[in-house]
Scaffold this active site. Structure first.
Site, PDB file in Angstrom:
ATOM      1  N   GLN A 136      19.366 -60.522 -18.365  1.00  0.00           N
ATOM      2  CA  GLN A 136      19.436 -59.418 -17.400  1.00  0.00           C
ATOM      3  C   GLN A 136      18.264 -59.542 -16.433  1.00  0.00           C
ATOM      4  O   GLN A 136      17.103 -59.403 -16.852  1.00  0.00           O
ATOM      5  CB  GLN A 136      19.353 -58.105 -18.191  1.00  0.00           C
ATOM      6  CG  GLN A 136      19.439 -56.854 -17.377  1.00  0.00           C
ATOM      7  CD  GLN A 136      19.133 -55.632 -18.243  1.00  0.00           C
ATOM      8  OE1 GLN A 136      18.554 -55.762 -19.335  1.00  0.00           O
ATOM      9  NE2 GLN A 136      19.482 -54.466 -17.780  1.00  0.00           N
ATOM     10  N   SER A 139      14.462 -55.954 -13.877  1.00  0.00           N
ATOM     11  CA  SER A 139      13.067 -55.504 -13.675  1.00  0.00           C
ATOM     12  C   SER A 139      12.257 -56.519 -12.877  1.00  0.00           C
ATOM     13  O   SER A 139      12.480 -57.723 -12.991  1.00  0.00           O
ATOM     14  CB  SER A 139      12.371 -55.300 -15.021  1.00  0.00           C
ATOM     15  OG  SER A 139      13.104 -54.435 -15.819  1.00  0.00           O
ATOM     16  N   SER A 172      14.619 -60.736 -21.122  1.00  0.00           N
ATOM     17  CA  SER A 172      14.756 -61.179 -22.513  1.00  0.00           C
ATOM     18  C   SER A 172      15.678 -62.394 -22.583  1.00  0.00           C
ATOM     19  O   SER A 172      16.762 -62.389 -21.999  1.00  0.00           O
ATOM     20  CB  SER A 172      15.367 -60.074 -23.374  1.00  0.00           C
ATOM     21  OG  SER A 172      14.638 -58.889 -23.247  1.00  0.00           O
ATOM     22  N   GLU A 255      23.575 -50.162 -21.829  1.00  0.00           N
ATOM     23  CA  GLU A 255      22.395 -50.609 -22.566  1.00  0.00           C
ATOM     24  C   GLU A 255      21.858 -49.471 -23.429  1.00  0.00           C
ATOM     25  O   GLU A 255      21.597 -49.638 -24.621  1.00  0.00           O
ATOM     26  CB  GLU A 255      21.322 -51.100 -21.583  1.00  0.00           C
ATOM     27  CG  GLU A 255      20.084 -51.634 -22.278  1.00  0.00           C
ATOM     28  CD  GLU A 255      19.104 -52.300 -21.322  1.00  0.00           C
ATOM     29  OE1 GLU A 255      19.218 -52.087 -20.094  1.00  0.00           O
ATOM     30  OE2 GLU A 255      18.224 -53.026 -21.816  1.00  0.00           O
ATOM     31  N   GLU A 376       9.880 -41.692 -21.266  1.00  0.00           N
ATOM     32  CA  GLU A 376       9.645 -40.690 -20.196  1.00  0.00           C
ATOM     33  C   GLU A 376      10.850 -40.661 -19.252  1.00  0.00           C
ATOM     34  O   GLU A 376      11.284 -39.579 -18.821  1.00  0.00           O
ATOM     35  CB  GLU A 376       8.370 -41.032 -19.388  1.00  0.00           C
ATOM     36  CG  GLU A 376       7.064 -40.846 -20.137  1.00  0.00           C
ATOM     37  CD  GLU A 376       6.758 -41.977 -21.119  1.00  0.00           C
ATOM     38  OE1 GLU A 376       7.412 -43.045 -21.049  1.00  0.00           O
ATOM     39  OE2 GLU A 376       5.878 -41.788 -21.976  1.00  0.00           O
TER      40      GLU A 376
HETATM   41  C1  FAD Z   1      11.682 -55.407 -25.331  1.00  0.00           C
HETATM   42  C2  FAD Z   1      11.959 -55.297 -23.869  1.00  0.00           C
HETATM   43  C3  FAD Z   1      12.997 -56.003 -23.331  1.00  0.00           C
HETATM   44  C4  FAD Z   1      13.272 -55.924 -21.977  1.00  0.00           C
HETATM   45  N1  FAD Z   1      14.270 -56.690 -21.483  1.00  0.00           N
HETATM   46  C5  FAD Z   1      14.523 -56.667 -20.169  1.00  0.00           C
HETATM   47  C6  FAD Z   1      15.524 -57.525 -19.636  1.00  0.00           C
HETATM   48  O1  FAD Z   1      16.138 -58.327 -20.349  1.00  0.00           O
HETATM   49  N2  FAD Z   1      15.771 -57.462 -18.316  1.00  0.00           N
HETATM   50  C7  FAD Z   1      15.113 -56.597 -17.480  1.00  0.00           C
HETATM   51  O2  FAD Z   1      15.443 -56.572 -16.311  1.00  0.00           O
HETATM   52  N3  FAD Z   1      14.120 -55.803 -17.957  1.00  0.00           N
HETATM   53  C8  FAD Z   1      13.814 -55.813 -19.284  1.00  0.00           C
HETATM   54  N4  FAD Z   1      12.802 -55.020 -19.785  1.00  0.00           N
HETATM   55  C9  FAD Z   1      12.009 -54.218 -18.844  1.00  0.00           C
HETATM   56  C10 FAD Z   1      12.149 -52.726 -19.011  1.00  0.00           C
HETATM   57  O3  FAD Z   1      13.378 -52.271 -18.537  1.00  0.00           O
HETATM   58  C11 FAD Z   1      10.959 -52.101 -18.255  1.00  0.00           C
HETATM   59  O4  FAD Z   1       9.781 -52.516 -18.914  1.00  0.00           O
HETATM   60  C12 FAD Z   1      11.031 -50.594 -18.240  1.00  0.00           C
HETATM   61  O5  FAD Z   1      12.092 -50.142 -17.451  1.00  0.00           O
HETATM   62  C13 FAD Z   1       9.718 -49.965 -17.723  1.00  0.00           C
HETATM   63  O6  FAD Z   1       9.348 -50.538 -16.509  1.00  0.00           O
HETATM   64  P1  FAD Z   1       7.856 -51.072 -16.278  1.00  0.00           P
HETATM   65  O7  FAD Z   1       7.507 -51.964 -17.418  1.00  0.00           O
HETATM   66  O8  FAD Z   1       7.781 -51.637 -14.900  1.00  0.00           O
HETATM   67  O9  FAD Z   1       6.921 -49.794 -16.384  1.00  0.00           O
HETATM   68  P2  FAD Z   1       6.613 -48.738 -15.220  1.00  0.00           P
HETATM   69  O10 FAD Z   1       7.871 -48.360 -14.542  1.00  0.00           O
HETATM   70  O11 FAD Z   1       5.518 -49.279 -14.380  1.00  0.00           O
HETATM   71  O12 FAD Z   1       6.097 -47.499 -16.044  1.00  0.00           O
HETATM   72  C14 FAD Z   1       4.744 -47.384 -16.508  1.00  0.00           C
HETATM   73  C15 FAD Z   1       4.588 -46.052 -17.214  1.00  0.00           C
HETATM   74  O13 FAD Z   1       4.825 -44.966 -16.301  1.00  0.00           O
HETATM   75  C16 FAD Z   1       5.843 -44.089 -16.784  1.00  0.00           C
HETATM   76  N5  FAD Z   1       6.648 -43.624 -15.647  1.00  0.00           N
HETATM   77  C17 FAD Z   1       7.118 -44.366 -14.628  1.00  0.00           C
HETATM   78  N6  FAD Z   1       7.845 -43.597 -13.786  1.00  0.00           N
HETATM   79  C18 FAD Z   1       7.857 -42.333 -14.296  1.00  0.00           C
HETATM   80  C19 FAD Z   1       8.450 -41.104 -13.895  1.00  0.00           C
HETATM   81  N7  FAD Z   1       9.180 -40.999 -12.762  1.00  0.00           N
HETATM   82  N8  FAD Z   1       8.270 -40.029 -14.688  1.00  0.00           N
HETATM   83  C20 FAD Z   1       7.533 -40.108 -15.827  1.00  0.00           C
HETATM   84  N9  FAD Z   1       6.937 -41.258 -16.262  1.00  0.00           N
HETATM   85  C21 FAD Z   1       7.089 -42.349 -15.506  1.00  0.00           C
HETATM   86  C22 FAD Z   1       6.680 -44.963 -17.701  1.00  0.00           C
HETATM   87  O14 FAD Z   1       7.382 -44.207 -18.664  1.00  0.00           O
HETATM   88  C23 FAD Z   1       5.621 -45.863 -18.356  1.00  0.00           C
HETATM   89  O15 FAD Z   1       5.005 -45.179 -19.416  1.00  0.00           O
HETATM   90  C24 FAD Z   1      12.490 -55.096 -21.130  1.00  0.00           C
HETATM   91  C25 FAD Z   1      11.413 -54.385 -21.672  1.00  0.00           C
HETATM   92  C26 FAD Z   1      11.137 -54.486 -23.014  1.00  0.00           C
HETATM   93  C27 FAD Z   1       9.969 -53.742 -23.571  1.00  0.00           C
END
Ligand code: FAD
Length: 407
Positions: A136, A139, A172, A255, A376
């Site tokens: 996928q 992100s 992933s 998902e 969140e």
């Molecule tokens: C095990 C795992 C597998 C994954 N696999 C994939 C994959 O295969 N493909 C893919 O595309 N992505 C994948 N991801 C990515 C995942 O979807 C993102 O990590 C997730 O959506 C959070 O985005 P970020 O890491 O950019 O954090 P950010 O968006 O930067 O968030 C940082 C912090 O701020 C908080 N926050 C952000 N916005 C808000 C809001 N509006 N209100 C309240 N709190 C907020 C969040 O909750 C978090 O605590 C994976 C992640 C993990 C951990």
């Protein structure tokens, strides 16, 4: 193809799946599963030479993707019936694993719902037979929770194809994937949700470069994926140009629903922890008894909530309600992994040889409340879409993406 329908009684269904497995599972795998030797089973599952024939048989019987239509490698049965199949396969650990979650639970259903007849023909049976693995590509370093802020560009070419440039992250199993579901910005002059298009990206196309990231538990499950001048034909596009956001949301709802635990009520992870506490003697403490019983009750409540979702919708169709189950399940699994070391001698901090499961689970636990949208974000969805609370204000909502303030 195995003859199972929604009117087959569950016990008969399970018996038919057991009979199929007993006849077709490789002998060494069957023997190891019968002997509860899960280490050997895991090794056999991961060896493509030993397991690919089994994945093909499982898929050809329609058992890898039971809810899909028969012509695309399924049995055309409901999610309830599919769950009976899944649980029967789990007895031998003979179902498709985490590495195929994106193929089966995200890419396949998206192609089924939104793909062209050619895309369905090309990919669905290959996924069911275990011949194609998907990742996928959503992100990005600057777009996770705010996925609509993604900036990977897809520029239309004179021949109708697309030139893709950008960087994805947390993808992933991308290093093992044949294809990736990809969201990219096709028109930055439109507001952020409207200029996104959805593609099926060949991971072997020139310019696609996955780079594995090592995690603290030693695994390297994720990747950064660099996309440099990747040429995709227009036949790789899913849905209309600019309609990628709605399709991506449908993928994300699948998902979340898929990450919400099994729709069956019975002993689970909390019960296993309780048994382990009895073995190690930690159970002697009334405090541990209280804590563990609270976890058992929460796990049963979550299981019942998932059963109710299946019963109410017939197939637990993914909706915003899936966010409630995803949130409840990921917080429970995180609490279980946090509690694990409490019942181990030395708190699971000392071992010889392989990393103990409890320590692995502890180091791995944080991912549960991040993957598939953070806790969140699930709370925001529940507040806004289910409880009708006001949305987060976004004064730049209607601005062209290219004019938005970005950090
Ligand atoms: C095990 C795992 C597998 C994954 N696999 C994939 C994959 O295969 N493909 C893919 O595309 N992505 C994948 N991801 C990515 C995942 O979807 C993102 O990590 C997730 O959506 C959070 O985005 P970020 O890491 O950019 O954090 P950010 O968006 O930067 O968030 C940082 C912090 O701020 C908080 N926050 C952000 N916005 C808000 C809001 N509006 N209100 C309240 N709190 C907020 C969040 O909750 C978090 O605590 C994976 C992640 C993990 C951990």
């Amino acid at each position: 193809m195995i003859a199972l329908t929604d009117s087959t009684p569950p016990t008969q269904l399970a018996a038919a799946v057991h009979a199929f497995v007993e006849e077709h599972l490789p002998a060494a795998w069957l023997a190891a599963a019968r002997a509860d030797d899960w280490v050997t089973v895991t090794r056999l599952r991961e060896d493509p030479d030993g397991s690919s024939e089994w994945w093909e048989r499982l898929g050809a019987a329609g058992l890898a993707t039971p809810t899909w239509p028969v012509e695309y490698g399924g049995l055309g049965v409901s999610a309830d019936t599919a769950q009976v199949v899944k649980e029967a396969l789990a007895t031998y650990d003979a179902g498709r694993g985490d590495v195929d979650f994106i193929s089966i639970a995200l890419a396949g259903p998206t192609i089924l719902a939104h793909g062209t007849p050619e895309q369905k023909e090309r990919h669905l049976k290959a996924i069911a037979l275990g011949k194609e693995r998907w990742c996928q590509l959503f992100s990005e370093p600057g777009a996770g929770s705010d996925l609509a802020g993604l900036s990977t560009r897809a520029e239309r070419q004179p021949d109708g194809g697309w030139l893709v440039n950008g960087q994805k992250v947390w993808s992933s199993y991308a290093h093992l994937a044949d294809f990736g579901i990809l969201m990219a910005r096709s028109d930055p002059s439109l507001p952020k949700h409207r200029g996104i298009t959805y593609f099926l990206c060949d991971m072997r196309a020139p310019g696609v470069e996955p780079r594995p990231l090592r995690q603290m538990n030693g695994d390297a499950e994720f990747n950064e994926v660099f996309l440099t001048d990747v040429l995709l034909p227009d036949s790789a596009r899913v849905g209309e140009v600019g309609a990628g956001w709605a399709i991506g949301i449908a993928t994300l709802m699948n998902e979340r629903s898929g990450l919400s635990g099994r729709p069956g009520v019975g002993p689970g992870r909390a019960d296993a922890l309780l048994r382990r506490a009895q073995e190690t003697g930690a159970w002697e403490s009334p405090v541990v008894q209280d804590d563990l019983l609270a976890l058992v009750v929460r796990e049963r409540a979550n299981q019942m909530m998932t059963v109710r979702a299946f019963a109410e919708s017939g197939d637990a169709a993914p909706t915003a309600e899936g966010s409630v189950r995803k949130l409840a399940n990921s917080t429970l699994l995180e609490d279980l992994a946090t509690y694990g070391p409490e019942v181990e001698p030395y708190g699971g901090t000392a071992w010889s040889g392989e990393l103990p499961q409890v320590t692995y689970d502890f180091l791995d636990m944080k991912k549960l409340s991040i993957a598939g949208g953070t806790s969140e974000i699930q709370r925001n969805i529940i507040g806004e879409r289910l409880l009708g609370l006001p949305k987060d204000p976004d004064p730049e909502k209607d601005l062209p993406f290219e004019d938005r303030t970005r950090s």
